[in-house]
Design a protein around this motif. Structure first.
Motif, PDB file in Angstrom:
ATOM      1  N   LYS A  24      -6.178   6.745  -8.144  1.00 27.84           N
ATOM      2  CA  LYS A  24      -6.600   5.383  -7.812  1.00 27.84           C
ATOM      3  C   LYS A  24      -5.542   4.363  -8.218  1.00 27.84           C
ATOM      4  O   LYS A  24      -5.292   3.382  -7.523  1.00 27.84           O
ATOM      5  CB  LYS A  24      -7.932   5.063  -8.489  1.00 27.84           C
ATOM      6  N   LEU A  25      -4.903   4.632  -9.369  1.00 23.11           N
ATOM      7  CA  LEU A  25      -3.866   3.721  -9.851  1.00 23.11           C
ATOM      8  C   LEU A  25      -2.687   3.678  -8.868  1.00 23.11           C
ATOM      9  O   LEU A  25      -2.198   2.607  -8.507  1.00 23.11           O
ATOM     10  CB  LEU A  25      -3.383   4.162 -11.239  1.00 23.11           C
ATOM     11  N   ILE A  26      -2.263   4.864  -8.429  1.00 18.64           N
ATOM     12  CA  ILE A  26      -1.139   4.947  -7.483  1.00 18.64           C
ATOM     13  C   ILE A  26      -1.487   4.261  -6.171  1.00 18.64           C
ATOM     14  O   ILE A  26      -0.687   3.504  -5.614  1.00 18.64           O
ATOM     15  CB  ILE A  26      -0.740   6.422  -7.249  1.00 18.64           C
ATOM     16  N   PHE A  31      -0.976  -0.227  -2.495  1.00 12.68           N
ATOM     17  CA  PHE A  31      -1.637  -1.299  -1.745  1.00 12.68           C
ATOM     18  C   PHE A  31      -1.073  -2.669  -2.128  1.00 12.68           C
ATOM     19  O   PHE A  31      -0.774  -3.495  -1.266  1.00 12.68           O
ATOM     20  CB  PHE A  31      -3.144  -1.258  -2.008  1.00 12.68           C
ATOM     21  N   LEU A  32      -0.917  -2.886  -3.432  1.00 12.70           N
ATOM     22  CA  LEU A  32      -0.389  -4.171  -3.889  1.00 12.70           C
ATOM     23  C   LEU A  32       1.048  -4.377  -3.412  1.00 12.70           C
ATOM     24  O   LEU A  32       1.447  -5.491  -3.027  1.00 12.70           O
ATOM     25  CB  LEU A  32      -0.460  -4.257  -5.414  1.00 12.70           C
ATOM     26  N   LEU A  33       1.838  -3.299  -3.430  1.00 13.01           N
ATOM     27  CA  LEU A  33       3.212  -3.388  -2.933  1.00 13.01           C
ATOM     28  C   LEU A  33       3.228  -3.731  -1.449  1.00 13.01           C
ATOM     29  O   LEU A  33       4.051  -4.535  -0.983  1.00 13.01           O
ATOM     30  CB  LEU A  33       3.952  -2.070  -3.167  1.00 13.01           C
ATOM     31  N   LEU A  34       2.314  -3.094  -0.692  1.00  9.94           N
ATOM     32  CA  LEU A  34       2.232  -3.361   0.746  1.00  9.94           C
ATOM     33  C   LEU A  34       1.856  -4.815   1.002  1.00  9.94           C
ATOM     34  O   LEU A  34       2.446  -5.481   1.864  1.00  9.94           O
ATOM     35  CB  LEU A  34       1.206  -2.425   1.392  1.00  9.94           C
ATOM     36  N   ALA A  36       2.377  -7.283  -1.001  1.00 12.34           N
ATOM     37  CA  ALA A  36       3.525  -8.100  -1.406  1.00 12.34           C
ATOM     38  C   ALA A  36       4.602  -8.113  -0.331  1.00 12.34           C
ATOM     39  O   ALA A  36       5.195  -9.158  -0.029  1.00 12.34           O
ATOM     40  CB  ALA A  36       4.092  -7.582  -2.725  1.00 12.34           C
ATOM     41  N   ILE A  37       4.866  -6.928   0.254  1.00  5.66           N
ATOM     42  CA  ILE A  37       5.893  -6.832   1.302  1.00  5.66           C
ATOM     43  C   ILE A  37       5.497  -7.650   2.519  1.00  5.66           C
ATOM     44  O   ILE A  37       6.301  -8.400   3.073  1.00  5.66           O
ATOM     45  CB  ILE A  37       6.124  -5.352   1.682  1.00  5.66           C
ATOM     46  N   ILE A  38       4.212  -7.489   2.943  1.00  3.91           N
ATOM     47  CA  ILE A  38       3.731  -8.244   4.106  1.00  3.91           C
ATOM     48  C   ILE A  38       3.790  -9.741   3.812  1.00  3.91           C
ATOM     49  O   ILE A  38       4.217 -10.541   4.654  1.00  3.91           O
ATOM     50  CB  ILE A  38       2.294  -7.824   4.476  1.00  3.91           C
ATOM     51  N   GLY A  39       3.383 -10.131   2.589  1.00  2.00           N
ATOM     52  CA  GLY A  39       3.444 -11.537   2.204  1.00  2.00           C
ATOM     53  C   GLY A  39       4.863 -12.073   2.235  1.00  2.00           C
ATOM     54  O   GLY A  39       5.114 -13.193   2.706  1.00  2.00           O
ATOM     55  N   TYR A  40       5.787 -11.248   1.756  1.00  2.27           N
ATOM     56  CA  TYR A  40       7.202 -11.648   1.778  1.00  2.27           C
ATOM     57  C   TYR A  40       7.688 -11.866   3.197  1.00  2.27           C
ATOM     58  O   TYR A  40       8.354 -12.868   3.492  1.00  2.27           O
ATOM     59  CB  TYR A  40       8.041 -10.576   1.086  1.00  2.27           C
ATOM     60  N   TYR A  41       7.351 -10.923   4.084  1.00  9.01           N
ATOM     61  CA  TYR A  41       7.802 -11.046   5.469  1.00  9.01           C
ATOM     62  C   TYR A  41       7.134 -12.207   6.194  1.00  9.01           C
ATOM     63  O   TYR A  41       7.751 -12.875   7.017  1.00  9.01           O
ATOM     64  CB  TYR A  41       7.558  -9.736   6.227  1.00  9.01           C
ATOM     65  N   ILE A  42       5.854 -12.444   5.873  1.00 12.85           N
ATOM     66  CA  ILE A  42       5.178 -13.591   6.482  1.00 12.85           C
ATOM     67  C   ILE A  42       5.888 -14.879   6.092  1.00 12.85           C
ATOM     68  O   ILE A  42       6.146 -15.752   6.930  1.00 12.85           O
ATOM     69  CB  ILE A  42       3.691 -13.642   6.056  1.00 12.85           C
ATOM     70  N   TYR A  43       6.240 -14.984   4.816  1.00 10.85           N
ATOM     71  CA  TYR A  43       6.934 -16.190   4.361  1.00 10.85           C
ATOM     72  C   TYR A  43       8.348 -16.245   4.913  1.00 10.85           C
ATOM     73  O   TYR A  43       8.791 -17.252   5.477  1.00 10.85           O
ATOM     74  CB  TYR A  43       6.971 -16.222   2.830  1.00 10.85           C
TER      75      TYR A  43
END
Length: 611
Positions: A24-26, A31-34, A36-43
């Motif tokens: 679950k931790l992994i 999920f959090l990395l994904l 973050a990546i999507i958020g980065y690309y959106i910005y």
């Protein structure tokens, strides 16, 4: 013993709990990395990349597209644009939106020129290139320049480039101008060796779609028809390029002897040959071209290149969707299959029927036909639309033949492009049986049924009664085809039968034969629907497929093992079929692999196989 068992039980319980926690931790970290990546690309790809044009500067409108779609693309959808960027997927662009963007750029004081970056340009449909070319010619009339640049040009890329003022080629590049050809694979001997029995029922002497499975070569009549077709298409290609480039035929497409001599004079350098014969205007590296554009249009500090705006960004800034539209646009593309695909088109037509704000329909057809049942299904829905006085204007693309033409006859007015291939009026049934093939392998098929004479299995010989039924069914479908043409085109049955022999025609000849009303393009359709509905300000509602085609964009991204897994083929079978249709059609394999689906095994299809 009980204590030992409890210890062992506790050990495994804690181990299982620990593994679950780690899993679950992994997953949460991933999920959090994904996110973050999507958020980065959106910005980074939206908020940080919006180009605000400086009113005191000139910009280049850069058109760098791979493929084009009939549907309107929402370039303001931040999530989809970010996903495209993450997976490095090609941008989807709408033909209509690009044309409208070029039209706007003509009067836009911020736009000083257009650059056609054609390295990745993969549009094969000449009718689409002609449509955009019309707008490029109009743009040039403003005095603004169009530059085309490419490392090398294939035939369609060069055709598009010919609409530019200046064509730039890399010094190590070349132009691939080889003409057109028609080649097929023929399977008669293979099927004979495999003991596959092909049962064929056909009406239409020139209906050549089934030749690859009943012959070892192209028939003489088909050769005459196909040769005439490619000659007409190639002559139009040459005439357009000659007109655009203001060069001679001898420069553009010399005979072999003259080509060799000119090639020798260019020291065997294909790029120099293109320059010497005025096929291109300049040999230049991309770096040198970039420097030239910087001198003319200034330096973009942010992107470290010349001042420019990408076509997708220009569209997103200048074109907003309207809340209420009055004319619907539906596209019928590719092979007609009965089932989900045909039902989806019918559902779109029903939307037009039920929407009181929609007063008419523009039906875009780019199809070789396919299932006769699918064609009738769509045709009947269109006829229902006409009963409530919602007119239909049909505009044909590269191909609207056989079943594609069947659908077109429902229109109040039919417009063909000058290069549209249409006609191919005729039907056939193909039923392969494999009983003899199985016997070779030592496999026998047996069982009981109500009536042995009506067994529909591919693993038994086709019974005489089934053959008689198919023969009558094919005749009935042919008669229906003839009737809908006679009814829709206001012709007598006798006159239609003179044309209903499988022959094909290009736009002008189709008009002479009364199969279409005029030769034009999508703009002609807008003008005509405006006349029929008496609506001066036409506002288009582009109806899209309910099938989610986003996973289709991932086909090229997915590895071979996933695409060929049982899971993928079962869950995403319609996507696999969608992506393979054109390739199969060009290799004459659709009928052989049963990629065309008709419940009655009756087809109205034309094989487009031009290279």
């Amino acid at each position: 013993m009980t204590i030992l068992w409890n210890l062992i039980k506790s050990f495994f319980c804690y181990t299982w709990f620990t593994l679950n926690f780690i899993k679950k931790l992994i997953l949460n970290i991933v999920f959090l990395l994904l996110v973050a990546i999507i958020g980065y690309y959106i910005y980074n790809n939206y908020y940080n990349q919006i180009i605000n044009l400086n009113k005191h500067k000139k910009y280049i409108l850069e058109i760098n597209v791979q493929s084009l779609t009939d549907e309107i693309i929402n370039h303001n959808n931040i999530l989809l644009r970010s996903i495209d960027k993450i997976f490095n997927l090609p941008d989807q662009n709408s033909t209509f939106q690009i044309a409208q963007a070029i039209l706007r750029a003509k009067k836009d004081k911020n736009i000083g020129a257009i650059v056609l970056n054609l390295n990745d340009f993969m549009v094969e449909d000449i009718t689409i290139i002609n449509y955009l070319g019309k707008y490029l010619n109009d743009f040039k009339s403003s005095g603004k320049l169009i530059y085309a640049i490419g490392d090398m040009y294939n035939q369609n890329q060069y055709y598009f480039a010919s609409f530019a003022n200046k064509i730039i080629l890399e010094p190590q590049g070349e132009l691939d101008l080889h003409g057109l050809s028609v080649e097929n694979f023929y399977f008669k001997n293979l099927l004979k060796k495999l003991k596959v029995q092909i049962n064929i029922f056909k009406i239409g002497d020139f209906k050549s779609a089934i030749e690859p499975i009943i012959r070892n070569n192209m028939s003489s009549s088909t050769k005459i028809v196909e040769k005439n077709l490619i000659n007409n298409l190639w002559n139009y290609y040459l005439e357009t390029v000659i007109s655009n480039r203001k060069i001679s035929l001898q420069n553009l497409f010399p005979n072999h002897k003259d080509f060799i001599q000119k090639f020798k004079n260019s020291n065997g350098n294909l790029a120099l040959y293109a320059l010497n014969n005025k096929l291109v205007d300049k040999l230049s590296t991309r770096f040198d071209f970039k420097c030239e554009m910087i001198k003319k249009f200034g330096w973009d500090e942010k992107y470290q290149t010349y001042n420019h705006i990408d076509i997708s960004e220009y569209i997103s800034q200048n074109f907003k969707e309207k809340n209420k539209n009055n004319i619907a646009v539906i596209s019928v593309n590719g092979v007609l299959n009965y089932g989900v695909e045909s039902s989806n088109i019918v559902e779109q037509i029903n939307q037009v029927y039920l929407d009181p704000d929609i007063k008419g329909l523009i039906l875009k057809i780019n199809s070789p036909g396919g299932s006769i049942t699918a064609a009738e299904h769509i045709y009947n829905a269109l006829i229902s639309l006409k009963t409530i006085n919602k007119p239909i204007v049909v505009v044909m693309g590269e191909l609207a033949a056989s079943g594609g033409y069947f659908i077109a006859t429902a229109g109040n007015y039919i417009i063909s492009n000058i290069n549209t291939i249409t006609g191919s009026i005729g039907v056939f049934a193909v039923v392969p049986t494999f009983n003899n093939t199985l016997k070779i392998l030592g496999i026998n098929n047996d069982g009981v049924n109500i009536d042995n004479s009506l067994v529909g299995s591919k693993y038994n010989e086709l019974p005489l009664k089934s053959k008689e039924i198919l023969k009558v069914a094919v005749k009935g479908s042919y008669d229906k085809f003839v009737y809908v043409i006679a009814n829709g085109r206001h012709k007598s049955i006798q006159d239609v039968k003179k044309l209903a022999n499988g022959m094909i025609w290009l736009g002008q000849d189709a008009k002479k034969n009364g199969l279409v009303d005029s030769v034009g393009d999508f703009d002609s359709a807008i003008k005509k629907i405006s006349e029929l509905t008496k609506i001066k300000n036409v506002s288009l509602e582009w109806l899209e497929s309910d099938i989610n085609l986003f996973p289709l964009k991932l086909l090229d991204f997915l590895p071979f093992e996933i695409k060929n897994s049982i899971f993928f083929k079962n869950i995403f079978s319609y996507l696999e079929n969608y992506s393979m249709q054109k390739k199969l059609l060009k290799n004459n394999s659709l009928l052989l692999t049963q990629e065309v689906n008709d419940p009655k095994n009756i087809y109205a299809i034309y094989n487009l196989n031009i290279h």
